[in-house]
Design an enzyme around this catalytic site. Sequence first.
Site, PDB file in Angstrom:
ATOM      1  N   CYS A  25      25.463 110.150  42.298  1.00  7.75           N
ATOM      2  CA  CYS A  25      26.723 109.463  41.647  1.00  7.75           C
ATOM      3  C   CYS A  25      26.937 108.671  42.595  1.00  7.75           C
ATOM      4  O   CYS A  25      28.255 108.266  42.354  1.00  7.75           O
ATOM      5  CB  CYS A  25      26.862 110.722  40.962  1.00  7.75           C
ATOM      6  N   HIS A  75      33.130 100.058  28.174  1.00 10.36           N
ATOM      7  CA  HIS A  75      32.320  98.370  29.198  1.00 10.36           C
ATOM      8  C   HIS A  75      32.803  98.088  30.014  1.00 10.36           C
ATOM      9  O   HIS A  75      32.334  96.913  31.079  1.00 10.36           O
ATOM     10  CB  HIS A  75      31.921  97.897  28.205  1.00 10.36           C
ATOM     11  N   GLU A 136      31.235 114.094  29.964  1.00 14.86           N
ATOM     12  CA  GLU A 136      30.534 112.616  30.500  1.00 14.86           C
ATOM     13  C   GLU A 136      28.578 113.296  30.049  1.00 14.86           C
ATOM     14  O   GLU A 136      28.504 111.599  30.403  1.00 14.86           O
ATOM     15  CB  GLU A 136      29.983 113.509  32.204  1.00 14.86           C
TER      16      GLU A 136
END
Length: 150
Positions: A25, A75, A136
């Site tokens: 991550c 986005h 998530e």
Amino acid sequence: MSVIRLTKEFSFEMAHALEGYDGACSQIHGHSYKLFVTVAGEPLADPSHPKYGIVMDFGVLKELVNRLIVSRYDHALVIRDTEGNRPLVETLRSRFDRIEAVDYQPTCENMVARFAAAIAAELPEGVSLRAVRMHETATSYAEWLSCDNG
């Protein structure tokens, strides 16, 4: 009258990176987020009012969450605003519009807490925020609950 909870679901696509993280991550990667916002209140008790029986118009809740969260983060690439990241953020902003530099590590947990504070501050009188849950992935989520947060 009874207290009733309402939940509205939202979805958005967002990329992030966890600066200094000791795993995958730490790289820029994205998620298809599912956000569930739960509010509570007593339904309007005036039978002569056109909103009789309504706690909060779902359309009002939708507008509020879209304005505060979805329109900002959908986005977008979210990166922690640190000295080391500033040159990267400047470079990205020179080419892309949707770069969000935030003052916290953009984990699901931190985002849920920030989202909860923003939403709670703008709810109409008589309506309280009870939960913000954000997936998530299909199997992983963070959840903010009012009962845990005073």
